[in-house]
Design a protein around this motif. Structure first.
Motif, PDB file in Angstrom:
ATOM      1  N   PRO A  26       0.684  -1.069   0.025  1.00 22.61           N
ATOM      2  CA  PRO A  26       0.246   0.413  -0.116  1.00 22.61           C
ATOM      3  C   PRO A  26       0.496   1.287  -0.333  1.00 22.61           C
ATOM      4  CG  PRO A  26      -1.165  -1.626   1.700  1.00 22.61           C
ATOM      5  CD  PRO A  26       0.438  -2.762   1.152  1.00 22.61           C
ATOM      6  N   GLU A  27       0.660   2.035  -0.914  1.00 24.71           N
ATOM      7  CA  GLU A  27       1.501   3.381  -1.197  1.00 24.71           C
ATOM      8  C   GLU A  27       1.596   3.864   0.157  1.00 24.71           C
ATOM      9  OE1 GLU A  27       1.068   7.425  -3.295  1.00 24.71           O
ATOM     10  OE2 GLU A  27      -0.652   6.338  -3.409  1.00 24.71           O
ATOM     11  N   ALA A  28       0.928   3.836   1.303  1.00 26.85           N
ATOM     12  CA  ALA A  28       1.080   4.269   2.121  1.00 26.85           C
ATOM     13  C   ALA A  28       2.679   3.921   3.704  1.00 26.85           C
ATOM     14  CB  ALA A  28      -0.019   4.558   3.635  1.00 26.85           C
ATOM     15  N   TYR A  29       2.750   2.990   2.889  1.00 26.45           N
ATOM     16  CA  TYR A  29       4.035   1.610   3.266  1.00 26.45           C
ATOM     17  C   TYR A  29       5.067   1.654   2.655  1.00 26.45           C
ATOM     18  CZ  TYR A  29       0.013   1.361   7.309  1.00 26.45           C
ATOM     19  OH  TYR A  29      -0.687   1.133   8.380  1.00 26.45           O
ATOM     20  N   ARG A  30       4.808   1.944   1.320  1.00 22.98           N
ATOM     21  CA  ARG A  30       6.208   1.842   0.574  1.00 22.98           C
ATOM     22  C   ARG A  30       7.881   2.456   1.308  1.00 22.98           C
ATOM     23  NH1 ARG A  30       3.684   2.653  -4.689  1.00 22.98           N
ATOM     24  NH2 ARG A  30       1.751   1.316  -4.618  1.00 22.98           N
ATOM     25  N   GLY A  31       7.676   2.889   2.234  1.00 26.04           N
ATOM     26  CA  GLY A  31       9.086   3.222   2.604  1.00 26.04           C
ATOM     27  C   GLY A  31       9.934   1.687   3.884  1.00 26.04           C
ATOM     28  N   VAL A  32       8.360   0.939   4.475  1.00 27.12           N
ATOM     29  CA  VAL A  32       8.618  -0.055   4.503  1.00 27.12           C
ATOM     30  C   VAL A  32       8.817  -1.198   3.557  1.00 27.12           C
ATOM     31  CG1 VAL A  32       8.598   1.198   7.066  1.00 27.12           C
ATOM     32  CG2 VAL A  32       6.851  -0.157   6.005  1.00 27.12           C
ATOM     33  N   ALA A  33       8.606  -1.267   2.441  1.00 27.46           N
ATOM     34  CA  ALA A  33       8.067  -2.330   1.606  1.00 27.46           C
ATOM     35  C   ALA A  33       8.880  -3.248   1.920  1.00 27.46           C
ATOM     36  CB  ALA A  33       8.651  -1.734   0.455  1.00 27.46           C
ATOM     37  N   PHE A  34      10.731  -3.869   2.054  1.00 28.53           N
ATOM     38  CA  PHE A  34      11.212  -4.615   2.558  1.00 28.53           C
ATOM     39  C   PHE A  34      11.430  -4.959   3.922  1.00 28.53           C
ATOM     40  CE2 PHE A  34      11.930  -2.142  -1.863  1.00 28.53           C
ATOM     41  CZ  PHE A  34      11.884  -2.963  -2.086  1.00 28.53           C
ATOM     42  N   ALA A  35      11.008  -3.643   4.805  1.00 26.92           N
ATOM     43  CA  ALA A  35      11.317  -4.230   6.524  1.00 26.92           C
ATOM     44  C   ALA A  35      10.875  -5.358   6.857  1.00 26.92           C
ATOM     45  CB  ALA A  35      10.371  -2.569   7.285  1.00 26.92           C
ATOM     46  N   ASP A  36      11.371  -5.642   8.181  1.00 30.37           N
ATOM     47  CA  ASP A  36      11.056  -7.326   8.805  1.00 30.37           C
ATOM     48  C   ASP A  36      10.158  -6.586   9.805  1.00 30.37           C
ATOM     49  OD1 ASP A  36      11.178  -9.410   9.696  1.00 30.37           O
ATOM     50  OD2 ASP A  36      12.746  -9.234  10.823  1.00 30.37           O
ATOM     51  N   THR A  37       9.041  -6.965   8.922  1.00 27.94           N
ATOM     52  CA  THR A  37       7.350  -6.443   9.618  1.00 27.94           C
ATOM     53  C   THR A  37       6.309  -6.658   9.024  1.00 27.94           C
ATOM     54  OG1 THR A  37       6.223  -4.347  11.099  1.00 27.94           O
ATOM     55  CG2 THR A  37       7.382  -4.145   8.584  1.00 27.94           C
ATOM     56  N   GLU A  38       5.685  -6.841   9.404  1.00 20.19           N
ATOM     57  CA  GLU A  38       3.666  -7.020   8.920  1.00 20.19           C
ATOM     58  C   GLU A  38       3.512  -5.324   8.291  1.00 20.19           C
ATOM     59  OE1 GLU A  38       1.780  -9.456  10.910  1.00 20.19           O
ATOM     60  OE2 GLU A  38       2.264 -11.358  10.870  1.00 20.19           O
ATOM     61  N   ILE A  39       2.946  -5.931   7.355  1.00 20.43           N
ATOM     62  CA  ILE A  39       2.388  -4.040   6.469  1.00 20.43           C
ATOM     63  C   ILE A  39       0.902  -4.763   6.795  1.00 20.43           C
ATOM     64  CG2 ILE A  39       2.449  -3.583   4.562  1.00 20.43           C
ATOM     65  CD1 ILE A  39       5.054  -3.890   4.277  1.00 20.43           C
ATOM     66  N   PRO A  40       0.505  -3.967   7.295  1.00 21.96           N
ATOM     67  CA  PRO A  40      -1.106  -3.695   7.507  1.00 21.96           C
ATOM     68  C   PRO A  40      -1.665  -3.463   5.500  1.00 21.96           C
ATOM     69  CG  PRO A  40      -0.377  -1.786   9.088  1.00 21.96           C
ATOM     70  CD  PRO A  40       1.094  -2.113   8.288  1.00 21.96           C
ATOM     71  N   ILE A  41      -2.565  -3.684   5.298  1.00 24.42           N
ATOM     72  CA  ILE A  41      -3.212  -3.397   3.837  1.00 24.42           C
ATOM     73  C   ILE A  41      -4.575  -3.557   4.130  1.00 24.42           C
ATOM     74  CG2 ILE A  41      -1.718  -5.608   2.856  1.00 24.42           C
ATOM     75  CD1 ILE A  41      -3.406  -7.116   2.677  1.00 24.42           C
ATOM     76  N   GLY A  42      -5.696  -3.488   5.329  1.00 27.90           N
ATOM     77  CA  GLY A  42      -7.415  -3.172   5.362  1.00 27.90           C
ATOM     78  C   GLY A  42      -7.404  -3.997   5.783  1.00 27.90           C
ATOM     79  N   HIS A  43      -8.475  -4.264   6.346  1.00 30.59           N
ATOM     80  CA  HIS A  43      -9.722  -4.994   6.663  1.00 30.59           C
ATOM     81  C   HIS A  43      -8.892  -5.538   7.931  1.00 30.59           C
ATOM     82  CE1 HIS A  43     -12.750  -4.161   3.829  1.00 30.59           C
ATOM     83  NE2 HIS A  43     -11.248  -4.058   2.781  1.00 30.59           N
ATOM     84  N   GLY A  44      -8.031  -5.288   8.523  1.00 30.37           N
ATOM     85  CA  GLY A  44      -7.439  -6.386  10.079  1.00 30.37           C
ATOM     86  C   GLY A  44      -6.588  -6.401   8.782  1.00 30.37           C
ATOM     87  N   GLN A  45      -6.217  -7.505   8.041  1.00 30.34           N
ATOM     88  CA  GLN A  45      -5.023  -8.556   7.298  1.00 30.34           C
ATOM     89  C   GLN A  45      -4.380  -7.713   7.198  1.00 30.34           C
ATOM     90  OE1 GLN A  45      -6.603 -11.242   6.517  1.00 30.34           O
ATOM     91  NE2 GLN A  45      -7.946 -10.281   7.254  1.00 30.34           N
ATOM     92  N   PHE A  46      -2.639  -7.960   6.747  1.00 30.80           N
ATOM     93  CA  PHE A  46      -1.441  -7.885   6.723  1.00 30.80           C
ATOM     94  C   PHE A  46      -0.621  -8.651   5.854  1.00 30.80           C
ATOM     95  CE2 PHE A  46      -2.777  -7.156  11.324  1.00 30.80           C
ATOM     96  CZ  PHE A  46      -2.492  -6.160  11.091  1.00 30.80           C
ATOM     97  N   MET A  47       0.732  -8.230   5.567  1.00 30.69           N
ATOM     98  CA  MET A  47       1.253  -8.673   4.489  1.00 30.69           C
ATOM     99  C   MET A  47       2.766  -9.429   4.839  1.00 30.69           C
ATOM    100  SD  MET A  47       3.440  -6.353   1.246  1.00 30.69           S
ATOM    101  CE  MET A  47       4.380  -7.485  -0.147  1.00 30.69           C
ATOM    102  N   LEU A  48       2.906 -10.490   4.862  1.00 31.94           N
ATOM    103  CA  LEU A  48       4.279 -11.388   5.827  1.00 31.94           C
ATOM    104  C   LEU A  48       5.037 -10.643   5.269  1.00 31.94           C
ATOM    105  CD1 LEU A  48       2.365 -15.155   4.759  1.00 31.94           C
ATOM    106  CD2 LEU A  48       2.078 -14.116   7.026  1.00 31.94           C
ATOM    107  N   LYS A  49       5.742 -10.500   6.625  1.00 29.93           N
ATOM    108  CA  LYS A  49       6.961 -10.716   7.024  1.00 29.93           C
ATOM    109  C   LYS A  49       7.818 -11.044   4.981  1.00 29.93           C
ATOM    110  CE  LYS A  49       8.156 -10.156  11.340  1.00 29.93           C
ATOM    111  NZ  LYS A  49       8.650 -10.239  13.154  1.00 29.93           N
TER     112      LYS A  49
END
Length: 226
Positions: free
Chosen positions: A49-72
């Motif tokens: 998601p555009e708001a999280y592009r700065g941490v695209a490669f970080a070792d973290t789950e990224i929120p994507i909406g609906h309480g869901q997350f992009m996996l590490k």
């Protein structure tokens, strides 16, 4: 000056990508060369998601909406390594999310079907996959727990957890097919690899302990089906 800026941005992206692969994925015992090449080749930043592009490669789950997350990234690498997708195989993904993992599966296999219960996530994922020029992925808006499956998949990845085993996914494998699934309740769940070894036999291996957001409607999943 503009060309220099673009080159600098591209260099930073590639440096961050290679650091992700080298410092996160490889250090979690993901050493399969095809998996590492895939994570290097598929443009992860296009699926964040555009708001999280700065941490695209970080070792973290990224929120994507609906309480869901992009996996590490390391988790994605471990799943791909365990499943060992091969060229020409037919893959099913349960939980499309941003579409990144489906794109990785497509890079390694022949065809990917991906189911996502949230219509906006499915639409965004399909658009990102298309924009990245990745073929052989069909994204469908559907509740994966509200349908039956035929045994036609060599690879199945369930990227949301289930409180108990749902045998439908195991039975959707062809003989020799592999299923990744996370079973249990927070705070600790089991990531498992299930291999279909015969018409009525399966081998289950514990891969690692983790915690993953449950599939929507997972509580309504049948406990056992024979």
């Amino acid at each position: 000056p503009r060309r220099f800026t673009i080159m600098t941005m591209n260099t930073k992206l590639e440096t961050a990508r290679q650091q992700m692969v080298g410092q996160q994925v490889r250090t979690w015992d993901v050493l399969d060369a095809r998996v590492l090449e895939t994570l290097s080749a598929v443009p992860r930043e296009r699926f964040v998601p555009e708001a999280y592009r700065g941490v695209a490669f970080a070792d973290t789950e990224i929120p994507i909406g609906h309480g869901q997350f992009m996996l590490k990234p390391a988790i994605e690498g471990r799943i791909l390594q365990a499943l060992a997708p091969a060229r020409g195989e037919h893959a099913l993904e349960i939980g499309t999310g941003t579409g990144f993992f489906a794109a990785c599966l497509a890079h390694l296999t022949g065809r990917v079907e991906s189911l996502e219960i949230h219509r906006d996530l499915a639409a965004n994922a399909a658009a990102a996959i298309d924009a990245a020029g990745i073929a052989r992925v069909d994204v469908e808006t559907a509740d994966a727990l509200a349908r039956e499956y035929q045994p036609r998949y060599q690879v199945i990845a369930v990227t949301g957890s289930l409180p108990v085993v749902d045998r439908r996914f195991e039975r959707a494998l062809t003989v020799g097919g592999r299923l990744f699934i996370v079973v249990g309740s927070p705070p600790v769940m089991e990531a498992r690899l299930v291999t279909r070894t015969g018409d009525d036999s399966w081998l289950t291996e514990l891969l690692f302990e983790t915690s993953m957001v449950p599939l929507v409607n997972a509580a309504a999943a049948p406990r056992f089906r024979f």
